[in-house]
Each structure stands twice: as structure tokens, then as C-alpha cells.
Design an enzyme around this catalytic site. Structure first.
Site, PDB file in Angstrom:
ATOM      1  N   ASN A 273      -2.470  -0.529   9.399  1.00  0.00           N
ATOM      2  CA  ASN A 273      -3.395  -1.594   8.978  1.00  0.00           C
ATOM      3  C   ASN A 273      -2.836  -2.900   9.534  1.00  0.00           C
ATOM      4  OD1 ASN A 273      -4.959  -3.484   7.671  1.00  0.00           O
ATOM      5  ND2 ASN A 273      -3.990  -3.189   5.666  1.00  0.00           N
ATOM      6  N   TRP A 274      -3.494  -3.405  10.566  1.00  0.00           N
ATOM      7  CA  TRP A 274      -2.968  -4.615  11.225  1.00  0.00           C
ATOM      8  C   TRP A 274      -3.288  -5.891  10.459  1.00  0.00           C
ATOM      9  CZ3 TRP A 274      -4.184  -3.778  17.182  1.00  0.00           C
ATOM     10  CH2 TRP A 274      -3.323  -2.785  17.675  1.00  0.00           C
ATOM     11  N   LYS A 275      -4.137  -5.804   9.449  1.00  0.00           N
ATOM     12  CA  LYS A 275      -4.554  -6.993   8.685  1.00  0.00           C
ATOM     13  C   LYS A 275      -5.066  -8.065   9.668  1.00  0.00           C
ATOM     14  CE  LYS A 275      -1.110  -5.768   5.307  1.00  0.00           C
ATOM     15  NZ  LYS A 275      -0.427  -6.133   4.087  1.00  0.00           N
TER      16      LYS A 275
ATOM     17  N   GLY B 166       4.158  -5.630   1.756  1.00  0.00           N
ATOM     18  CA  GLY B 166       4.626  -6.796   2.510  1.00  0.00           C
ATOM     19  C   GLY B 166       5.831  -7.480   1.895  1.00  0.00           C
TER      20      GLY B 166
ATOM     21  N   SER C 242       5.451  -1.320   2.371  1.00  0.00           N
ATOM     22  CA  SER C 242       6.722  -1.464   3.081  1.00  0.00           C
ATOM     23  C   SER C 242       7.259  -0.145   3.645  1.00  0.00           C
ATOM     24  CB  SER C 242       7.757  -2.146   2.191  1.00  0.00           C
ATOM     25  OG  SER C 242       7.307  -3.453   1.832  1.00  0.00           O
TER      26      SER C 242
ATOM     27  N   HIS D  61      -8.636  -2.495  -0.391  1.00  0.00           N
ATOM     28  CA  HIS D  61      -7.231  -2.883  -0.195  1.00  0.00           C
ATOM     29  C   HIS D  61      -6.860  -3.947  -1.221  1.00  0.00           C
ATOM     30  CE1 HIS D  61      -3.639  -4.609   1.617  1.00  0.00           C
ATOM     31  NE2 HIS D  61      -3.513  -3.466   2.277  1.00  0.00           N
TER      32      HIS D  61
ATOM     33  N   GLU E  64      -1.056   2.212  -3.172  1.00  0.00           N
ATOM     34  CA  GLU E  64      -0.290   1.079  -2.656  1.00  0.00           C
ATOM     35  C   GLU E  64       0.094   0.169  -3.821  1.00  0.00           C
ATOM     36  OE1 GLU E  64      -1.159   0.390   1.762  1.00  0.00           O
ATOM     37  OE2 GLU E  64      -2.642  -0.728   0.629  1.00  0.00           O
TER      38      GLU E  64
ATOM     39  N   GLU F  75      -5.375  -6.634  -1.013  1.00  0.00           N
ATOM     40  CA  GLU F  75      -5.655  -8.019  -0.593  1.00  0.00           C
ATOM     41  C   GLU F  75      -7.140  -8.348  -0.759  1.00  0.00           C
ATOM     42  OE1 GLU F  75      -3.621  -7.662   3.164  1.00  0.00           O
ATOM     43  OE2 GLU F  75      -1.774  -7.444   2.031  1.00  0.00           O
TER      44      GLU F  75
ATOM     45  N   GLY G  15       1.480  -1.404   7.023  1.00  0.00           N
ATOM     46  CA  GLY G  15       1.091  -2.747   7.435  1.00  0.00           C
ATOM     47  C   GLY G  15       2.055  -3.277   8.488  1.00  0.00           C
ATOM     48  N   GLY G  16       3.034  -4.062   8.063  1.00  0.00           N
ATOM     49  CA  GLY G  16       3.952  -4.763   8.958  1.00  0.00           C
ATOM     50  C   GLY G  16       4.562  -3.890  10.047  1.00  0.00           C
TER      51      GLY G  16
END
Ligand code: PEP
Length: 249
Positions: A9-11, A171, A211, A95, A165, A97, A232-233
Site C-alpha cells: 500500500n503506497w498510500k 507506520g 510495520s 483502511h 491492522e 487512515e 506500507g512503508g
């Protein structure tokens, strides 16, 4: 029995040219991986070009969100028809966010889940508790409600994925221990069995997200009810995402 799924997930990261550079290198680096599904969910602006690069490869394309309507006066939104048109097969919905920054609730997310399925997209429904909810002993109640309300009205024939999640692990560099994640994954599978029957529950993939890195993916993936990762990251760099994709190899 459940085919692993590793999803990036590149956000809100990467321009089109940065996405293309990543995708070309990534496709080459994972071309020999055949026993697991690989998915990348870039920003909307990069979907079309990545759809072209991934076409005919083992890398699938997904979106990070969508509206439930096909078209109309919904400024700033993207529809399931538009996602299908550029080659998406998956869509991340709910998600944390989206829930906590943009105020999406279970009812709104449920409409998107139903719409995704009816348009032939596989929704990845995200659930997860806040730190204060975990500390108050409310984890199962929160994720159970998110699961039940998010999947309301879905037929048991529907193809869908769940991602656990924990919000406190996204993150932040704080990963849930494999044991702690497994406890929630087991609970979610039991809940799926209540909702859709045991056979269906056994076939649904439940991803862990929060993470995930090359250093912790092995321990997480060794758990019975963890069927993949939503990353993500660590999905933003070819090197680290390739290592995660290659867990256990
Ligand atoms: C995510 O975006 O869903 C996520 C889990 O992010 P990170 O891996 O950076 O914690």
C-alpha cells in the site's frame, strides 16, 4: 491451503515516473515467484501505467479506495468501473487512515465492499483497534464489529480478503508480536465462521498489516492464521518489498 498474498500500500507516495521506475525493477525481481500472490496499490494517478507494466506478469494491481457508485456527482471520487478499466483486481477498503483521518464509518465502508464485489473487484477490508481500545480490553469487540458491519449482506460465494491492522502499529515501527497478531487473526476467523460457515472461513485470507519489514515477516508468516501482509512503508523500496515477497524462500 490458503495462497499467501503480499500487498503493498503506497498510500500518498510516488509520482508517475517514480512508480514506473519502481514497477519495472520490481517486475523483473519477482518474475520467478509463483506460489503466492503479489499486489501493489499505488495512488490513483499511477494506476493506469502500472496496469500496463503489470499486464501479463505475476504482479496484480489494486486501488487504495473507491466510491460505491459507478458514476455521477461525487467530486474527487473514483468508481469501481474506473478501477476495472485500468486493470485493478483488488481494492483496499476501510483502511484505518480512511476511518480515522477521513471519518469513514462501517456503514459507508460496507456499501463500498458490496459494490466492489458486485463489480468483480476483490475488496481487502481493513480492521484494527486504536491503542486506547486495546488498552481498554476492547480489541475483539472493535475488530469484530468492523468485520461484521463491513461484510454485512455479502454472499458467502464472494471473494474477499480481510486485513488486521492494529492502528498503533501502522507506520510507527511497532509491530504486533506474531503471537499477539495470531490471537486476533484466530478470533477473526472464528467470527467469519459464524457469519459465513466454517468452510468459507477457512478459505478467506487474513493479512497482517502494521510495520511489516523484511526482519519480522518470517515470524508473522509462520503463524497458522496469518495468510499474508499488507505493507506500507517497506513496500516503497524495491529491495525491501522484494525481500518481504520472498519470505520463506
Ligand atoms: C498500511 O499502510 O496498511 C501499513 C500497514 O503501513 P506500515 O507498513 O507503514 O505500518
Amino acid at each position: 491451503m490458503r495462497r499467501p498474498l503480499i500487498a503493498g500500500n503506497w498510500k500518498m507516495n510516488k509520482t508517475v515516473s517514480e512508480s514506473v521506475e519502481f514497477a519495472r525493477n520490481f517486475v523483473d525481481a519477482v518474475s520467478d515467484v509463483a506460489d503466492r500472490d503479489i499486489l501493489i496499490c499505488p495512488p490513483f494517478t499511477s494506476l493506469q501505467v502500472l496496469g500496463q507494466i503489470f499486464d501479463g506478469t505475476n504482479v496484480k494491481l489494486g486501488a487504495q479506495n473507491m466510491h460505491f457508485e459507478e458514476k455521477g456527482a461525487f467530486t474527487g471520487e473514483i468508481s469501481p468501473l474506473m478501477l476495472k478499466d485500468v486493470g485493478c483486481t483488488f481494492v483496499i477498503l476501510g483502511h484505518s487512515e480512511r476511518r480515522h483521518i477521513f471519518g469513514e464509518n462501517n456503514d459507508f465502508i460496507n456499501k463500498k465492499v458490496l459494490s466492489a464485489v458486485s463489480h468483480g473487484l476483490i475488496p481487502i477490508l481493513c480492521v484494527g483497534e486504536l491503542l486506547e481500545e486495546r488498552e481498554a480490553g476492547r480489541t475483539f469487540e472493535v475488530v469484530g464489529t468492523q468485520l461484521e458491519e463491513g461484510l454485512k449482506g455479502l454472499s458467502k460465494e464472494a471473494d474477499f480478503v480481510v486485513a488486521y491492522e492494529p492502528v498503533w502499529a501502522i507506520g510507527t515501527g511497532k509491530t504486533a508480536t506474531p503471537e499477539l497478531a495470531e490471537e486476533v487473526h484466530r478470533f477473526l476467523r472464528e467470527k467469519l465462521a459464524e457469519l459465513f460457515g466454517k468452510e468459507k472461513a477457512e478459505s478467506v485470507r487474513i493479512l497482517y498489516g502494521g510495520s511489516v519489514k523484511p526482519e519480522n515477516v518470517e515470524g508473522l508468516m509462520a503463524m497458522e492464521n496469518i495468510d499474508g501482509a499488507l505493507v506500507g512503508g517497506a513496500s516503497l523500496k524495491v529491495e525491501s518489498f522484494v525481500k518481504i515477497v520472498n519470505f520463506g524462500r
